[in-house]
Design a protein around this motif. Structure first.
Motif, PDB file in Angstrom:
ATOM      1  N   TYR A   1       2.497  16.047   1.237  1.00 38.52           N
ATOM      2  CA  TYR A   1       3.463  15.086   0.696  1.00 38.52           C
ATOM      3  C   TYR A   1       4.598  14.782   1.674  1.00 38.52           C
ATOM      4  CZ  TYR A   1       6.458  19.069  -0.623  1.00 38.52           C
ATOM      5  OH  TYR A   1       7.228  20.191  -0.604  1.00 38.52           O
ATOM      6  N   ALA A   2       4.943  15.736   2.549  1.00 38.50           N
ATOM      7  CA  ALA A   2       6.035  15.503   3.497  1.00 38.50           C
ATOM      8  C   ALA A   2       5.566  14.842   4.788  1.00 38.50           C
ATOM      9  CB  ALA A   2       6.731  16.819   3.830  1.00 38.50           C
ATOM     10  N   THR A   3       4.258  14.806   5.032  1.00 40.01           N
ATOM     11  CA  THR A   3       3.759  14.259   6.296  1.00 40.01           C
ATOM     12  C   THR A   3       2.977  12.957   6.143  1.00 40.01           C
ATOM     13  OG1 THR A   3       1.797  15.676   6.103  1.00 40.01           O
ATOM     14  CG2 THR A   3       3.652  16.512   7.415  1.00 40.01           C
ATOM     15  N   MET A   4       2.303  12.761   5.008  1.00 37.98           N
ATOM     16  CA  MET A   4       1.469  11.560   4.855  1.00 37.98           C
ATOM     17  C   MET A   4       2.092  10.484   3.976  1.00 37.98           C
ATOM     18  SD  MET A   4      -2.511  12.776   4.689  1.00 37.98           S
ATOM     19  CE  MET A   4      -3.050  11.061   4.705  1.00 37.98           C
ATOM     20  N   THR A   5       3.058  10.838   3.141  1.00 35.15           N
ATOM     21  CA  THR A   5       3.598   9.874   2.188  1.00 35.15           C
ATOM     22  C   THR A   5       4.320   8.743   2.909  1.00 35.15           C
ATOM     23  OG1 THR A   5       3.837  11.578   0.492  1.00 35.15           O
ATOM     24  CG2 THR A   5       5.157   9.574   0.230  1.00 35.15           C
ATOM     25  N   ARG A   6       3.945   7.503   2.580  1.00 34.86           N
ATOM     26  CA  ARG A   6       4.618   6.345   3.180  1.00 34.86           C
ATOM     27  C   ARG A   6       4.237   5.046   2.476  1.00 34.86           C
ATOM     28  NH1 ARG A   6       4.894   7.394   7.984  1.00 34.86           N
ATOM     29  NH2 ARG A   6       4.258   9.521   7.590  1.00 34.86           N
TER      30      ARG A   6
ATOM     31  N   SER B   1       3.635   1.017   9.393  1.00 38.98           N
ATOM     32  CA  SER B   1       4.771   1.729   8.809  1.00 38.98           C
ATOM     33  C   SER B   1       5.108   2.929   9.678  1.00 38.98           C
ATOM     34  CB  SER B   1       4.443   2.186   7.384  1.00 38.98           C
ATOM     35  OG  SER B   1       5.474   3.003   6.863  1.00 38.98           O
ATOM     36  N   ALA B   2       6.215   2.843  10.403  1.00 39.92           N
ATOM     37  CA  ALA B   2       6.722   3.963  11.218  1.00 39.92           C
ATOM     38  C   ALA B   2       5.649   4.587  12.102  1.00 39.92           C
ATOM     39  CB  ALA B   2       7.347   5.021  10.310  1.00 39.92           C
ATOM     40  N   GLY B   3       4.925   3.749  12.845  1.00 38.67           N
ATOM     41  CA  GLY B   3       3.917   4.249  13.774  1.00 38.67           C
ATOM     42  C   GLY B   3       2.526   4.424  13.184  1.00 38.67           C
ATOM     43  N   TRP B   4       2.403   4.318  11.870  1.00 38.47           N
ATOM     44  CA  TRP B   4       1.104   4.373  11.206  1.00 38.47           C
ATOM     45  C   TRP B   4       0.596   2.939  11.018  1.00 38.47           C
ATOM     46  CZ3 TRP B   4      -1.116   8.668   8.128  1.00 38.47           C
ATOM     47  CH2 TRP B   4      -0.472   9.888   8.361  1.00 38.47           C
ATOM     48  N   THR B   5      -0.729   2.775  11.003  1.00 37.52           N
ATOM     49  CA  THR B   5      -1.333   1.476  10.727  1.00 37.52           C
ATOM     50  C   THR B   5      -2.364   1.635   9.616  1.00 37.52           C
ATOM     51  OG1 THR B   5      -1.088   0.815  13.041  1.00 37.52           O
ATOM     52  CG2 THR B   5      -2.591  -0.494  11.697  1.00 37.52           C
ATOM     53  N   ALA B   6      -2.309   0.747   8.653  1.00 34.38           N
ATOM     54  CA  ALA B   6      -3.308   0.717   7.577  1.00 34.38           C
ATOM     55  C   ALA B   6      -4.102  -0.569   7.733  1.00 34.38           C
ATOM     56  CB  ALA B   6      -2.636   0.757   6.217  1.00 34.38           C
ATOM     57  N   THR B   7      -5.414  -0.436   7.828  1.00 33.68           N
ATOM     58  CA  THR B   7      -6.294  -1.581   7.998  1.00 33.68           C
ATOM     59  C   THR B   7      -7.329  -1.557   6.883  1.00 33.68           C
ATOM     60  OG1 THR B   7      -6.034  -1.383  10.389  1.00 33.68           O
ATOM     61  CG2 THR B   7      -7.818  -2.788   9.603  1.00 33.68           C
ATOM     62  N   ALA B   8      -7.477  -2.679   6.199  1.00 35.26           N
ATOM     63  CA  ALA B   8      -8.469  -2.756   5.116  1.00 35.26           C
ATOM     64  C   ALA B   8      -9.552  -3.759   5.467  1.00 35.26           C
ATOM     65  CB  ALA B   8      -7.808  -3.160   3.811  1.00 35.26           C
ATOM     66  N   ASP B   9     -10.768  -3.450   5.063  1.00 33.50           N
ATOM     67  CA  ASP B   9     -11.899  -4.340   5.247  1.00 33.50           C
ATOM     68  C   ASP B   9     -11.778  -5.515   4.277  1.00 33.50           C
ATOM     69  OD1 ASP B   9     -12.936  -2.398   7.005  1.00 33.50           O
ATOM     70  OD2 ASP B   9     -13.865  -1.327   5.322  1.00 33.50           O
ATOM     71  N   PRO B  10     -12.534  -6.619   4.506  1.00 33.07           N
ATOM     72  CA  PRO B  10     -12.541  -7.707   3.519  1.00 33.07           C
ATOM     73  C   PRO B  10     -12.855  -7.157   2.132  1.00 33.07           C
ATOM     74  CG  PRO B  10     -13.653  -8.408   5.508  1.00 33.07           C
ATOM     75  CD  PRO B  10     -13.338  -6.939   5.682  1.00 33.07           C
ATOM     76  N   GLY B  11     -12.121  -7.624   1.147  1.00 31.57           N
ATOM     77  CA  GLY B  11     -12.240  -7.090  -0.214  1.00 31.57           C
ATOM     78  C   GLY B  11     -11.144  -6.084  -0.482  1.00 31.57           C
TER      79      GLY B  11
ATOM     80  N   LEU C   1       0.865  -1.174   0.000  1.00 31.06           N
ATOM     81  CA  LEU C   1       0.000   0.000   0.000  1.00 31.06           C
ATOM     82  C   LEU C   1       0.903   1.224   0.000  1.00 31.06           C
ATOM     83  CD1 LEU C   1      -2.719   1.579   0.510  1.00 31.06           C
ATOM     84  CD2 LEU C   1      -2.274   1.243   2.931  1.00 31.06           C
ATOM     85  N   TYR C   2       0.641   2.141  -0.913  1.00 30.06           N
ATOM     86  CA  TYR C   2       1.398   3.391  -0.960  1.00 30.06           C
ATOM     87  C   TYR C   2       0.434   4.544  -0.761  1.00 30.06           C
ATOM     88  CZ  TYR C   2       4.380   7.170  -2.739  1.00 30.06           C
ATOM     89  OH  TYR C   2       5.103   8.337  -2.869  1.00 30.06           O
ATOM     90  N   VAL C   3       0.715   5.371   0.228  1.00 27.10           N
ATOM     91  CA  VAL C   3      -0.037   6.592   0.468  1.00 27.10           C
ATOM     92  C   VAL C   3       0.833   7.741  -0.018  1.00 27.10           C
ATOM     93  CG1 VAL C   3      -1.141   8.069   2.187  1.00 27.10           C
ATOM     94  CG2 VAL C   3      -1.146   5.581   2.507  1.00 27.10           C
ATOM     95  N   CYS C   4       0.315   8.524  -0.947  1.00 24.37           N
ATOM     96  CA  CYS C   4       1.081   9.639  -1.508  1.00 24.37           C
ATOM     97  C   CYS C   4       0.373  10.947  -1.203  1.00 24.37           C
ATOM     98  CB  CYS C   4       1.233   9.468  -3.021  1.00 24.37           C
ATOM     99  SG  CYS C   4       2.258  10.755  -3.764  1.00 24.37           S
ATOM    100  N   GLY C   5       0.986  11.756  -0.343  1.00 25.15           N
ATOM    101  CA  GLY C   5       0.402  13.047  -0.005  1.00 25.15           C
ATOM    102  C   GLY C   5       0.408  13.992  -1.192  1.00 25.15           C
ATOM    103  N   GLY C   6      -0.486  14.962  -1.145  1.00 21.42           N
ATOM    104  CA  GLY C   6      -0.569  15.971  -2.196  1.00 21.42           C
ATOM    105  C   GLY C   6       0.231  17.205  -1.822  1.00 21.42           C
ATOM    106  N   ALA C   7      -0.124  18.336  -2.410  1.00 20.13           N
ATOM    107  CA  ALA C   7       0.648  19.569  -2.229  1.00 20.13           C
ATOM    108  C   ALA C   7       0.813  19.971  -0.770  1.00 20.13           C
ATOM    109  CB  ALA C   7      -0.015  20.703  -3.009  1.00 20.13           C
ATOM    110  N   SER C   8      -0.195  19.708   0.065  1.00 19.18           N
ATOM    111  CA  SER C   8      -0.108  20.123   1.465  1.00 19.18           C
ATOM    112  C   SER C   8       0.320  19.005   2.410  1.00 19.18           C
ATOM    113  CB  SER C   8      -1.448  20.702   1.931  1.00 19.18           C
ATOM    114  OG  SER C   8      -2.448  19.703   1.888  1.00 19.18           O
TER     115      SER C   8
END
Length: 197
Positions: free
Chosen positions: A63-68, A84-94, A54-61
């Motif tokens: 990109y330096a804080t959310m991208t991971r 990832s570095a203190g963040w957690t990504a959880t996805a529902d079934p599917g 999973l890649y999270v890519c921040g936008g103009a405001s």
């Protein structure tokens, strides 16, 4: 003698056919693109063979804080929970919706949809500066052509946005040429597709 040879040949063919039938090519990875609700961040998910990126890519405001980048195992249902570095990504079934939990406990919902088959939509990456630059190509709702949102990174928590050098009209198997501006100088990179056959 001739009968024995015919029998041996027949048995060998049967064994070879059985071996071919037992081997089946793995299914191509599933690729999804989407966005993080209430932010300017976009996401891309590549799933296959029990693993997920999973890649999270921040936008103009952001990109330096959310991208991971997140990587880890996937449940057969498509659900996952990866860190990832203190963040957690959880996805529902599917795997098409879920939540990002930040280190301070904030929860952000995300939604994704399958990347259009035969299109340029998907997740792209390049290793540079001791870090992995990522780019998400997606077609915004109501738009006729795709857009690219990407972030260059380097060790020492350095981040910069990337922009494509050419129009995103067709998938080039080599990847997409992007440019990043660093300290007044421009640098070109080739980001290549993750998960495409």
């Amino acid at each position: 003698m001739k009968t024995a040879r015919v029998l041996a040949t027949g048995m060998l063919c049967a064994l070879l056919c059985a071996a071919c039938a037992a081997y089946s090519e793995p299914a191509p990875p599933e690729i999804s693109v989407g966005a993080v609700d209430g932010t300017d961040a976009v996401i891309a998910v590549v799933r296959g063979e029990g693993a997920v990126t999973l890649y999270v890519c921040g936008g103009a405001s952001t990109y330096a804080t959310m991208t991971r980048w997140f990587e880890g195992p996937e449940d057969p249902s498509g659900a996952f929970s990866i860190e990832s570095a203190g963040w957690t990504a959880t996805a529902d079934p599917g795997g098409e919706s879920g939540q990002l939990r930040t280190p301070d406990g904030a929860e952000l919902a995300f939604h994704a949809r399958p990347a259009a088959r035969g299109s340029i939509e998907g997740l792209y990456a390049a290793d540079d500066g001791g870090c992995r630059t990522g780019a998400v190509v997606f077609t915004p709702e109501g738009a006729e052509s795709p857009a690219l949102q990407g972030t260059w990174c380097a060790v020492g928590d350095r981040f910069a946005q990337v922009t494509p050098l050419r129009p995103l009209s067709a998938l080039d198997r080599r990847g997409i040429q992007v440019q990043v501006e660093l300290d007044g100088a421009r640098k070109n990179l080739l980001v290549t597709p993750l998960g495409r056959p």
